[in-house]
Motif scaffolding. Structure first.
Motif, short mmCIF file in Angstrom:
data_model
loop_
_atom_site.label_atom_id
_atom_site.label_comp_id
_atom_site.label_asym_id
_atom_site.label_seq_id
_atom_site.Cartn_x
_atom_site.Cartn_y
_atom_site.Cartn_z
N GLN A 111 0.82 -1.22 0.00
CA GLN A 111 0.00 0.00 0.00
C GLN A 111 0.86 1.27 0.00
OE1 GLN A 111 -3.31 -0.11 -0.20
NE2 GLN A 111 -4.24 -1.14 1.53
N LEU A 112 2.18 1.10 0.16
CA LEU A 112 3.07 2.26 0.29
C LEU A 112 3.73 2.59 -1.04
CD1 LEU A 112 4.75 1.17 3.62
CD2 LEU A 112 3.31 3.21 3.35
N SER A 113 3.83 3.87 -1.34
CA SER A 113 4.59 4.28 -2.54
C SER A 113 5.22 5.64 -2.27
CB SER A 113 3.67 4.33 -3.77
OG SER A 113 2.62 5.24 -3.55
N LEU A 114 6.17 5.99 -3.13
CA LEU A 114 6.94 7.23 -2.94
C LEU A 114 6.59 8.21 -4.04
CD1 LEU A 114 10.35 5.51 -2.08
CD2 LEU A 114 8.58 6.35 -0.53
N LYS A 115 6.26 9.42 -3.63
CA LYS A 115 5.86 10.44 -4.60
C LYS A 115 6.97 11.48 -4.69
CE LYS A 115 2.42 14.15 -5.05
NZ LYS A 115 2.97 15.25 -4.23
N ASP A 119 7.41 12.72 -0.73
CA ASP A 119 6.26 12.34 0.10
C ASP A 119 6.17 10.82 0.11
OD1 ASP A 119 5.47 14.94 0.56
OD2 ASP A 119 4.02 14.96 -1.09
N VAL A 120 5.56 10.30 1.17
CA VAL A 120 5.24 8.87 1.20
C VAL A 120 3.72 8.75 1.18
CG1 VAL A 120 5.55 6.67 2.37
CG2 VAL A 120 7.31 8.44 2.57
N LEU A 121 3.24 7.92 0.26
CA LEU A 121 1.80 7.70 0.11
C LEU A 121 1.42 6.36 0.71
CD1 LEU A 121 1.22 8.90 -3.59
CD2 LEU A 121 1.23 10.28 -1.48
N ARG A 167 -4.94 13.78 -0.36
CA ARG A 167 -5.76 13.45 0.82
C ARG A 167 -4.84 12.93 1.92
NH1 ARG A 167 -7.61 7.99 1.72
NH2 ARG A 167 -6.50 7.48 -0.17
N PRO A 168 -4.89 13.54 3.12
CA PRO A 168 -4.04 13.01 4.19
C PRO A 168 -4.63 11.73 4.79
CG PRO A 168 -5.02 15.14 4.83
CD PRO A 168 -5.63 14.74 3.53
N ASP A 213 9.85 1.79 -5.68
CA ASP A 213 8.56 2.03 -5.03
C ASP A 213 7.92 3.35 -5.47
OD1 ASP A 213 8.41 -0.30 -3.34
OD2 ASP A 213 10.18 0.51 -2.36
N ALA A 214 8.38 3.87 -6.61
CA ALA A 214 7.87 5.17 -7.07
C ALA A 214 6.39 5.08 -7.47
CB ALA A 214 8.69 5.64 -8.27
N ALA A 215 5.62 6.07 -7.06
CA ALA A 215 4.21 6.14 -7.45
C ALA A 215 4.12 6.65 -8.89
CB ALA A 215 3.46 7.08 -6.52
#
Ligand SMILES: O=C(O)CCCC[C@@H]1SC[C@@H]2NC(=O)N[C@@H]21
Length: 261
Positions: A111-115, A119-121, A167-168, A213-215
């Motif tokens: 569920q985690l990705s890097l923007k 930022d971490v999503l 969205r936080p 892990d890039a979004a």
């Protein structure tokens, strides 16, 4: 200005395994851990993690206010470096990778990705942000302050987030949040490893870990710069940490922007 709580959380387990490269300070309340890092830098004897239970005037990127509901994680790593500004700035990628590794201990990793840039999503919402400041003279950076805010127990209300922002979300929405102290312990350990990689091999391995892990890699995204908006296919992040987009007019390498998708 601040109250030092460090002795209260020097529990034997974390004291024993705490990464030796870093000192640490826990503050009950402070204006901002970034401001505290600026105040500490002239006297600091080495790299130091500064964590605060409460911040009265926390800031995010581009001077935006940062909301820190009680129980969330807020800290700044005052990191001793001796780099040119471009090299120093790449530490935001090391911290993003370390943050992802730390968050993956509490929520489903997929569920985690890097923007880009930092930022971490979590499930597509923003769970953590990174703020970088350089301190130095004459074209060299002596210290880099890496501020980290993580929504562990609560995400700030939507009305406290600027229009168009992601969205936080909070760790508590998808898993069991650790205490801020435990989170710091693991984050410091993971970052310490990334920093050793960086010193030994440069940006290459960090870049590969980040891209893994890039979004939205390979998809169409929009980068908003002060005077223009660039939409294109997200090709990669280059060896300078720039965002590379293929647009209708060719490739563009972008040093700084806000990204939307
Ligand atoms: O805009 C962002 O996404 C970056 C947010 C960074 C917030 C953290 S909280 C700890 C440190 N102290 C601050 O005042 N800001 C950073």
């Amino acid at each position: 200005m601040s109250t030092d709580l460090t002795p209260l959380w020097d529990a034997p387990a974390t004291a024993e395994f705490w990464p030796q490269d870093y000192q640490r300070t826990l503050l009950a309340q402070v204006d901002s851990t970034m401001a505290e890092a600026r105040r500490m830098a002239p006297q600091a004897s080495g790299s130091t993690w500064i964590m605060a239970q409460e911040q009265k005037a926390a800031t995010g990127r581009r001077g935006r206010p940062w909301s820190q509901p009680k129980g969330n994680f807020a800290a700044t790593l005052l990191l001793r470096v001796n780099d040119d500004p471009a090299q120093a700035a790449l530490r935001s990628f090391s911290m993003a990778v370390a943050l992802r590794q730390t968050l993956a201990m509490s929520v489903p990793p997929e569920q985690l990705s890097l923007k880009w840039p930092n930022d971490v999503l979590l499930a597509g919402g923003k769970v953590a942000g990174i703020l970088l400041e350089a301190i130095g003279q004459g074209g060299r950076v002596d210290w880099v302050s890496i501020g980290v805010g993580v929504n562990l127990v609560a995400a700030p209300p939507l009305d406290q987030v600027e229009d168009g922002a992601f969205r936080p979300v909070a760790v508590a929405d998808y898993g069991t949040p650790p205490s801020p102290q435990d989170f710091l312990f693991w984050l410091a350990s993971h970052f310490g490893h990334q920093e050793r990689l960086f010193k030994e091999f440069g940006f290459g391995p960090i870049r590969r870990l980040w891209l893994h892990d890039a979004a939205r890699l390979g998809e169409t995204i929009t980068a908003r710069l002060p005077n223009e908006e660039i939409t294109g296919r997200f090709e990669t992040v280059d060896e300078n940490g720039y965002l590379v987009l293929t647009t209708a007019k060719g490739a563009r390498a972008i040093a700084a922007a806000d990204v939307y998708f």
